[in-house]
Design an enzyme around this catalytic site. Structure first.
Site, PDB file in Angstrom:
ATOM      1  N   ASN A 232      37.247  44.088  45.458  1.00 33.17           N
ATOM      2  CA  ASN A 232      36.642  43.272  46.455  1.00 33.17           C
ATOM      3  C   ASN A 232      37.584  43.932  47.602  1.00 33.17           C
ATOM      4  O   ASN A 232      38.695  44.419  47.669  1.00 33.17           O
ATOM      5  CB  ASN A 232      37.015  41.822  46.407  1.00 33.17           C
TER       6      ASN A 232
ATOM      7  N   GLU B  38      38.196  42.880  51.521  1.00 32.87           N
ATOM      8  CA  GLU B  38      38.260  41.365  52.494  1.00 32.87           C
ATOM      9  C   GLU B  38      38.222  41.855  53.873  1.00 32.87           C
ATOM     10  O   GLU B  38      38.549  43.168  53.913  1.00 32.87           O
ATOM     11  CB  GLU B  38      39.207  40.595  52.021  1.00 32.87           C
TER      12      GLU B  38
ATOM     13  N   CYS C  84      32.350  41.443  47.568  1.00 38.86           N
ATOM     14  CA  CYS C  84      32.854  41.309  46.267  1.00 38.86           C
ATOM     15  C   CYS C  84      32.998  42.636  45.445  1.00 38.86           C
ATOM     16  O   CYS C  84      32.382  43.641  45.953  1.00 38.86           O
ATOM     17  CB  CYS C  84      32.031  40.515  45.337  1.00 38.86           C
TER      18      CYS C  84
ATOM     19  N   GLU D  71      31.986  43.431  42.362  1.00 43.36           N
ATOM     20  CA  GLU D  71      30.905  43.743  41.634  1.00 43.36           C
ATOM     21  C   GLU D  71      29.819  44.431  42.531  1.00 43.36           C
ATOM     22  O   GLU D  71      29.115  45.616  42.324  1.00 43.36           O
ATOM     23  CB  GLU D  71      30.110  42.462  41.189  1.00 43.36           C
TER      24      GLU D  71
ATOM     25  N   CYS E   2      30.088  35.653  41.191  1.00 43.60           N
ATOM     26  CA  CYS E   2      29.676  34.413  42.217  1.00 43.60           C
ATOM     27  C   CYS E   2      27.971  34.885  42.313  1.00 43.60           C
ATOM     28  O   CYS E   2      27.814  35.851  41.876  1.00 43.60           O
ATOM     29  CB  CYS E   2      30.242  34.904  43.530  1.00 43.60           C
TER      30      CYS E   2
HETATM   31  N1  THU Z   1      35.196  37.698  44.569  1.00 46.05           N
HETATM   32  C1  THU Z   1      34.731  39.005  44.056  1.00 46.05           C
HETATM   33  O1  THU Z   1      35.054  40.113  44.309  1.00 46.05           O
HETATM   34  N2  THU Z   1      33.878  38.706  43.180  1.00 46.05           N
HETATM   35  C2  THU Z   1      33.206  37.497  42.778  1.00 46.05           C
HETATM   36  O2  THU Z   1      32.018  37.414  41.814  1.00 46.05           O
HETATM   37  C3  THU Z   1      33.712  36.290  43.032  1.00 46.05           C
HETATM   38  C4  THU Z   1      34.812  36.530  44.392  1.00 46.05           C
HETATM   39  C5  THU Z   1      35.941  38.079  45.781  1.00 46.05           C
HETATM   40  C6  THU Z   1      35.652  37.955  47.105  1.00 46.05           C
HETATM   41  C7  THU Z   1      36.974  37.358  47.843  1.00 46.05           C
HETATM   42  O3  THU Z   1      37.489  38.863  48.190  1.00 46.05           O
HETATM   43  C8  THU Z   1      37.919  36.773  46.850  1.00 46.05           C
HETATM   44  O4  THU Z   1      37.223  37.135  45.573  1.00 46.05           O
HETATM   45  C9  THU Z   1      37.832  35.137  46.744  1.00 46.05           C
HETATM   46  O5  THU Z   1      36.637  34.684  46.798  1.00 46.05           O
END
Ligand code: THU
Length: 160
Positions: free
Chosen positions: A62, A64, A73, A75, A112
């Site tokens: 991920n 940000e 994210c 994935e 997610c």
């Molecule tokens: N996140 C992912 O990388 N994958 C997911 O399927 C769920 C959430 C990340 C997004 C964000 O950077 C952090 O987790 C918190 O939501």
């Protein structure tokens, strides 16, 4: 009125030792990828690893952003890279591992909804199931034989 029941099947493995060999290798890649996550705002670190049918392993984590919705994210970082570099390759399986600086993640953490939608697009495009393994930092691992199990009633190109 008619009631419709929707069923999904998941397989739960007690730990990495119980996973089939191909799952272990990919999960280890997801662990490594998680280390490079850029998650200064959530402190939630996710790594994803994809195995393609040409033998390539693509990883992502991920990323940000100070403007929160601009982040992405793990994935989707991985799957969009795979789609852009190897548009004709099929994705055989994906391993995902999520960990937090704030608490120990010891149960399977599923992708997610937005990532499920993104993975569904590629599963439909390639007309072959994508296996999905997901876990926290430690503990049990969940496996789905196809993205379909994780996103019933998918929105897809058939309605466009
Ligand atoms: N996140 C992912 O990388 N994958 C997911 O399927 C769920 C959430 C990340 C997004 C964000 O950077 C952090 O987790 C918190 O939501």
């Amino acid at each position: 009125m008619k009631e419709i029941k929707i069923e999904s099947t998941l397989y739960i493995y007690q730990d990495l030792d119980e996973l089939p060999k191909e799952g272990i290798l990919l999960m280890q890649k997801a662990f490594e990828a998680r280390k490079n996550a850029y998650a200064p705002y959530s402190s939630f670190y996710v790594g994803a690893a994809l195995l393609l049918d040409n033998g390539e392993i693509i990883t992502g984590n991920n990323q940000e952003n100070a403007s929160y919705p601009s982040g992405l994210c793990a994935e989707r970082t991985a799957i969009y890279y795979a789609g852009s570099q190897y548009p004709n390759a099929k994705i055989l399986r994906i391993a995902i591992s999520a960990g937090s600086k704030n608490n120990q993640t010891s149960k399977p953490i599923p992708p997610c909804g937005a990532c499920r939608q993104a993975i569904a697009e590629y599963e439909i495009k390639q007309n072959a199931p994508i296996e999905i393994y997901f876990m926290g930092e430690t503990g049990k691992i969940a496996k789905s034989n196809s993205l379909e199990n994780l996103l019933p009633l998918v929105f897809d190109k058939s309605v466009l």
